[in-house]
Design an enzyme around this catalytic site. Structure first.
Site, mmCIF file in Angstrom:
data_model
loop_
_atom_site.group_PDB
_atom_site.id
_atom_site.type_symbol
_atom_site.label_atom_id
_atom_site.label_comp_id
_atom_site.label_asym_id
_atom_site.label_seq_id
_atom_site.Cartn_x
_atom_site.Cartn_y
_atom_site.Cartn_z
ATOM 1 N N TYR A 120 -5.139 7.810 -6.401
ATOM 2 C CA TYR A 120 -4.085 6.966 -5.814
ATOM 3 C C TYR A 120 -4.471 6.539 -4.391
ATOM 4 O O TYR A 120 -4.396 5.355 -4.042
ATOM 5 C CB TYR A 120 -2.771 7.751 -5.822
ATOM 6 N N SER A 122 0.866 -1.180 0.000
ATOM 7 C CA SER A 122 0.000 0.000 0.000
ATOM 8 C C SER A 122 0.904 1.232 0.000
ATOM 9 O O SER A 122 1.938 1.243 -0.676
ATOM 10 C CB SER A 122 -0.959 -0.036 1.187
ATOM 11 N N LYS A 178 -5.199 2.789 -2.915
ATOM 12 C CA LYS A 178 -4.357 2.229 -1.853
ATOM 13 C C LYS A 178 -5.154 1.950 -0.572
ATOM 14 O O LYS A 178 -4.869 1.003 0.143
ATOM 15 C CB LYS A 178 -3.173 3.172 -1.568
HETATM 16 C C1 LIG Z 1 -0.957 10.641 13.565
HETATM 17 C C2 LIG Z 1 0.216 11.342 13.140
HETATM 18 C C3 LIG Z 1 0.422 11.446 11.668
HETATM 19 C C4 LIG Z 1 1.841 11.372 11.286
HETATM 20 C C5 LIG Z 1 2.296 11.996 10.001
HETATM 21 C C6 LIG Z 1 1.615 11.609 8.793
HETATM 22 C C7 LIG Z 1 2.305 11.990 7.538
HETATM 23 C C8 LIG Z 1 1.553 11.472 6.387
HETATM 24 C C9 LIG Z 1 2.075 11.844 5.066
HETATM 25 C C10 LIG Z 1 1.615 10.895 4.038
HETATM 26 C C11 LIG Z 1 2.327 11.014 2.765
HETATM 27 C C12 LIG Z 1 2.192 9.845 1.916
HETATM 28 C C13 LIG Z 1 2.889 9.944 0.621
HETATM 29 C C14 LIG Z 1 3.113 8.633 -0.027
HETATM 30 C C15 LIG Z 1 3.097 8.727 -1.492
HETATM 31 C C16 LIG Z 1 3.734 7.591 -2.220
HETATM 32 O O1 LIG Z 1 3.071 6.392 -2.011
HETATM 33 C C17 LIG Z 1 3.765 7.944 -3.662
HETATM 34 N N1 LIG Z 1 4.727 8.967 -3.913
HETATM 35 C C18 LIG Z 1 4.120 6.786 -4.546
HETATM 36 O O2 LIG Z 1 4.162 7.173 -5.845
#
Ligand SMILES: CCCCCCCCCCCCCCC[C@@H](O)[C@@H](N)CO
Length: 197
Positions: free
Chosen positions: A57, A43, A61
């Site tokens: 996306y 995921s 996921k």
């Molecule tokens: C409860 C506390 C929360 C903590 C921080 C959360 C940060 C969340 C940020 C999420 C970003 C996700 C980005 C993922 C993207 C990739 O899957 C993608 N670039 C693949 O192409």
């Protein structure tokens, strides 16, 4: 709509096809050898929290979590464990391509969790799979997300269950702070860019 369908086809339907193709042989093998087996589903942290710019996306996921939770019920009797891996941005050729046209707001929000090298994510994923974890976070923010979004997912150990119970309130508070910050950023970005236009 075509692009959304393409994404769901790859991320969700692709996983269904792989699982469907592998399961009969896996069941046969666990029956013969009595050795445990694992299905690992890739995921993303964007499958735990919706992120600006990732509507399709994130949807594809998030769906993997439902797939994984239900599948774990269906294969536990065969000695098969399901692991869901939740990496943040990972340095891959695909990510380099994505970065060429990723919106600024997506960069800012995804940046809350930083990025990781692909081999480090792979090691974390393998360790998680080997230790029979259902939710496999890859970094510190991922560990926080795992607690904040534990829901009714299977717990991997009594210690994890304990940390989830104790950490739930604190992580909800952290989640509210993150959300507040993200919504303020979005609001400010639109205010600034509307003025410039
Ligand atoms: C409860 C506390 C929360 C903590 C921080 C959360 C940060 C969340 C940020 C999420 C970003 C996700 C980005 C993922 C993207 C990739 O899957 C993608 N670039 C693949 O192409």
């Amino acid at each position: 709509m075509e692009e959304i369908k393409w994404m769901v086809d790859i991320n969700l339907m692709g996983t269904f096809h792989l699982v469907k193709a592998a399961l009969p042989a896996m069941k046969e093998r666990t029956k013969e050898t009595r050795l445990p087996a694992s299905i690992a589903i890739m995921s993303s942290q964007a499958g735990q929290v919706g992120v600006y710019g990732y509507t399709a996306y994130s949807a594809s996921k998030f769906a993997l979590r439902g797939l994984g939770e239900a599948l774990q019920h269906e294969v536990i009797a065969d000695g098969i464990h399901v692991s869901l891996i939740f990496p943040p941005d990972t340095e891959t050729p695909g990510f380099a391509e994505e970065n060429k046209r990723r919106p600024e707001l997506t960069n800012i929000i995804a940046g809350s969790s930083g990025g990781m090298k692909a081999d480090v994510v792979a090691t974390k994923a393998l360790d998680g799979i080997k230790s029979g974890k259902f939710i496999v976070p890859c970094n510190f923010e991922g560990a926080m997300l795992a607690v904040a979004t534990a829901g009714l997912s299977p717990q991997s150990s009594p210690l994890t269950a304990f940390l989830e119970v104790i950490g739930a309130g604190l992580m909800r508070f952290a989640a509210i702070c993150f959300q507040f910050n993200w919504f303020s950023t979005i609001e400010n970005w639109y205010a600034k860019n509307k003025k410039c236009a």
